[in-house]
Design a protein around this motif. Sequence first.
Motif, PDB file in Angstrom:
ATOM      1  N   VAL A  50       0.712  -1.311   0.054  1.00  0.00           N
ATOM      2  CA  VAL A  50      -0.203  -0.059  -0.017  1.00  0.00           C
ATOM      3  C   VAL A  50       0.918   1.230  -0.297  1.00  0.00           C
ATOM      4  CG1 VAL A  50      -1.598   1.244   1.221  1.00  0.00           C
ATOM      5  CG2 VAL A  50      -1.925  -1.236   1.114  1.00  0.00           C
ATOM      6  N   GLN A  51       1.912   1.300   0.939  1.00  0.00           N
ATOM      7  CA  GLN A  51       2.839   2.520   0.985  1.00  0.00           C
ATOM      8  C   GLN A  51       3.544   2.558  -0.380  1.00  0.00           C
ATOM      9  OE1 GLN A  51       3.164   4.485   3.370  1.00  0.00           O
ATOM     10  NE2 GLN A  51       4.823   5.607   2.199  1.00  0.00           N
ATOM     11  N   LEU A  52       4.141   1.526  -1.029  1.00  0.00           N
ATOM     12  CA  LEU A  52       4.497   1.716  -2.353  1.00  0.00           C
ATOM     13  C   LEU A  52       3.610   2.137  -3.491  1.00  0.00           C
ATOM     14  CD1 LEU A  52       6.902   0.931  -4.473  1.00  0.00           C
ATOM     15  CD2 LEU A  52       5.938  -1.311  -4.624  1.00  0.00           C
ATOM     16  N   ARG A  53       2.527   1.936  -3.491  1.00  0.00           N
ATOM     17  CA  ARG A  53       1.440   2.161  -4.164  1.00  0.00           C
ATOM     18  C   ARG A  53       1.183   3.637  -4.253  1.00  0.00           C
ATOM     19  NH1 ARG A  53       2.802  -1.421  -6.297  1.00  0.00           N
ATOM     20  NH2 ARG A  53       1.667  -3.427  -6.798  1.00  0.00           N
ATOM     21  N   GLU A  54       0.913   4.298  -2.738  1.00  0.00           N
ATOM     22  CA  GLU A  54       0.922   5.539  -2.547  1.00  0.00           C
ATOM     23  C   GLU A  54       1.981   6.537  -3.068  1.00  0.00           C
ATOM     24  OE1 GLU A  54      -0.257   5.731   1.590  1.00  0.00           O
ATOM     25  OE2 GLU A  54      -2.341   4.934   0.998  1.00  0.00           O
ATOM     26  N   GLU A  55       3.083   5.983  -2.921  1.00  0.00           N
ATOM     27  CA  GLU A  55       4.441   6.615  -3.162  1.00  0.00           C
ATOM     28  C   GLU A  55       4.345   6.754  -5.041  1.00  0.00           C
ATOM     29  OE1 GLU A  55       7.549   4.401  -1.953  1.00  0.00           O
ATOM     30  OE2 GLU A  55       7.312   5.221   0.081  1.00  0.00           O
ATOM     31  N   GLN A  56       3.717   5.822  -5.453  1.00  0.00           N
ATOM     32  CA  GLN A  56       3.558   5.967  -6.888  1.00  0.00           C
ATOM     33  C   GLN A  56       2.278   6.636  -7.474  1.00  0.00           C
ATOM     34  OE1 GLN A  56       3.240   1.721  -7.828  1.00  0.00           O
ATOM     35  NE2 GLN A  56       5.384   1.603  -8.072  1.00  0.00           N
ATOM     36  N   GLY A  57       1.975   7.314  -6.431  1.00  0.00           N
ATOM     37  CA  GLY A  57       0.699   8.425  -6.840  1.00  0.00           C
ATOM     38  C   GLY A  57      -0.555   7.526  -7.088  1.00  0.00           C
ATOM     39  N   VAL A  58      -0.774   6.222  -6.580  1.00  0.00           N
ATOM     40  CA  VAL A  58      -2.170   5.268  -6.691  1.00  0.00           C
ATOM     41  C   VAL A  58      -2.670   5.383  -5.263  1.00  0.00           C
ATOM     42  CG1 VAL A  58      -2.943   2.992  -7.232  1.00  0.00           C
ATOM     43  CG2 VAL A  58      -0.978   3.895  -8.430  1.00  0.00           C
ATOM     44  N   GLU A  59      -3.871   5.977  -5.243  1.00  0.00           N
ATOM     45  CA  GLU A  59      -4.546   5.900  -3.947  1.00  0.00           C
ATOM     46  C   GLU A  59      -5.326   4.541  -3.759  1.00  0.00           C
ATOM     47  OE1 GLU A  59      -6.124   6.850  -0.355  1.00  0.00           O
ATOM     48  OE2 GLU A  59      -5.155   8.243  -1.650  1.00  0.00           O
ATOM     49  N   SER A  60      -4.810   3.740  -2.776  1.00  0.00           N
ATOM     50  CA  SER A  60      -5.453   2.576  -2.581  1.00  0.00           C
ATOM     51  C   SER A  60      -6.799   2.301  -2.034  1.00  0.00           C
ATOM     52  CB  SER A  60      -4.406   1.763  -1.391  1.00  0.00           C
ATOM     53  OG  SER A  60      -4.681   2.520  -0.246  1.00  0.00           O
ATOM     54  N   ALA A  61      -7.196   3.523  -1.700  1.00  0.00           N
ATOM     55  CA  ALA A  61      -8.758   3.665  -1.130  1.00  0.00           C
ATOM     56  C   ALA A  61      -9.797   4.213  -2.516  1.00  0.00           C
ATOM     57  CB  ALA A  61      -8.861   4.155   0.012  1.00  0.00           C
ATOM     58  N   ALA A  62      -9.051   4.333  -3.582  1.00  0.00           N
ATOM     59  CA  ALA A  62      -9.935   5.000  -4.705  1.00  0.00           C
ATOM     60  C   ALA A  62     -11.138   4.029  -4.975  1.00  0.00           C
ATOM     61  CB  ALA A  62      -9.008   5.461  -5.738  1.00  0.00           C
ATOM     62  N   MET A  63     -12.082   4.435  -5.258  1.00  0.00           N
ATOM     63  CA  MET A  63     -13.236   3.799  -5.650  1.00  0.00           C
ATOM     64  C   MET A  63     -13.166   3.512  -7.104  1.00  0.00           C
ATOM     65  SD  MET A  63     -15.470   3.316  -3.012  1.00  0.00           S
ATOM     66  CE  MET A  63     -16.764   2.704  -4.010  1.00  0.00           C
ATOM     67  N   PHE A  64     -12.788   4.606  -7.880  1.00  0.00           N
ATOM     68  CA  PHE A  64     -12.622   4.327  -9.537  1.00  0.00           C
ATOM     69  C   PHE A  64     -11.129   4.661  -9.559  1.00  0.00           C
ATOM     70  CE2 PHE A  64     -16.994   5.291  -8.686  1.00  0.00           C
ATOM     71  CZ  PHE A  64     -17.558   4.222  -9.116  1.00  0.00           C
ATOM     72  N   TYR A  65     -10.478   3.855 -10.211  1.00  0.00           N
ATOM     73  CA  TYR A  65      -9.029   3.865 -10.624  1.00  0.00           C
ATOM     74  C   TYR A  65      -8.852   5.007 -11.712  1.00  0.00           C
ATOM     75  CZ  TYR A  65      -7.283   1.054  -7.106  1.00  0.00           C
ATOM     76  OH  TYR A  65      -6.890   0.444  -5.935  1.00  0.00           O
ATOM     77  N   SER A  66     -10.032   5.170 -12.619  1.00  0.00           N
ATOM     78  CA  SER A  66      -9.977   6.302 -13.665  1.00  0.00           C
ATOM     79  C   SER A  66      -9.940   7.772 -13.052  1.00  0.00           C
ATOM     80  CB  SER A  66     -11.224   6.149 -14.597  1.00  0.00           C
ATOM     81  OG  SER A  66     -12.367   6.145 -13.707  1.00  0.00           O
TER      82      SER A  66
END
Length: 92
Positions: A50-66
């Motif tokens: 989760v931390q790695l994804r957040e560092e990459q700018g991906v919100e792990s709790a996002a409802m829609f990845y778009s």
Amino acid sequence: MRQEISEPILQPSSDLRGAFSLCLVLGLIAGIWLYLLPMISKDPGFQQQVQLREEQGVESAAMFYSDLPAAKTATERLDQLERDNPNLFWLP
């Protein structure tokens, strides 16, 4: 030859089996939701991902990845590729 159509006989035990099955499935879903998923979320390996994804700018709790900025960039890049080569994705 005449065929007689008879209605199925429902036994009270079949109603109880259905109710028991429903309770069992709901209990299983509740167990996964309330016990298993929180336990997995506390795992150090999971938290590291989760931390790695957040560092990459991906919100792990996002409802829609778009809705993520990275998705917008990727969509713009795909649009540019399609403009450069209209048959890239085999569409007329």
